[in-house]
Design an enzyme around this catalytic site. Sequence first.
Site, PDB file in Angstrom:
ATOM      1  N   ASP A 143       6.216  -7.593   1.904  1.00  0.00           N
ATOM      2  CA  ASP A 143       4.727  -7.393   1.848  1.00  0.00           C
ATOM      3  C   ASP A 143       4.119  -8.630   1.365  1.00  0.00           C
ATOM      4  O   ASP A 143       4.797  -9.656   0.625  1.00  0.00           O
ATOM      5  CB  ASP A 143       3.975  -6.634   1.138  1.00  0.00           C
ATOM      6  N   ASP A 158       2.318  -2.954   8.487  1.00  0.00           N
ATOM      7  CA  ASP A 158       1.218  -1.985   7.745  1.00  0.00           C
ATOM      8  C   ASP A 158      -0.019  -2.148   8.299  1.00  0.00           C
ATOM      9  O   ASP A 158      -0.821  -1.166   8.859  1.00  0.00           O
ATOM     10  CB  ASP A 158       1.203  -2.500   6.089  1.00  0.00           C
TER      11      ASP A 158
END
Length: 193
Positions: A143, A158
Amino acid sequence: MTLKKSILLIILILLIDQISKVYVKTHFVLYEHYDLFSWFSIRFVENEGMAWGAKIPGQYGKLILTVFRLFAITGIGYWLWDSNRKKGSSTLLLAIAFIFAGALGNIIDSVFYGLIFEDSVGQVAGLFPEEAYGTLFHGKVVDMFSFSFFNPVFNVADFAISVGVGILIVFNKKAFPKKETAETKVDDVLLED
């Protein structure tokens, strides 16, 4: 939207997702960040693959999560194919394509990243090292997008999942239009009188 266009969209999202993840993984040390604006930064974190970094405890937790996700992506893929076959709305096909691409992007991390990268703790990870940090099905999801007003750090995959779900919620009537039947038309005529 056709199935062919859906597949092209999925490929585009996957390319952007994987290129951004590989770049961050091979140029940042874990937890390193670069502030682009006062409210937005690139912040390298890894997680086991669940929302907000949650994990299934136990020795086989990560494996269970990854296998579950493989079944889920198979179901989403079937949903996309079946919706196309049944001439589903373009809005529905667009939403499913975003969800599928995002889910697949994070599954790639979970399945393969443990095999193809070095550990990022205290160092910039090398790609295809002699000694990788994990095994098949035990990779960590990369991420990198961090907003000052939103605590979780997320990635392109995401974001794609969120966009797909958002399309289904906001444009629900376009995604799932009511099919007009003879009975519905008769009811409408009776209500007008």
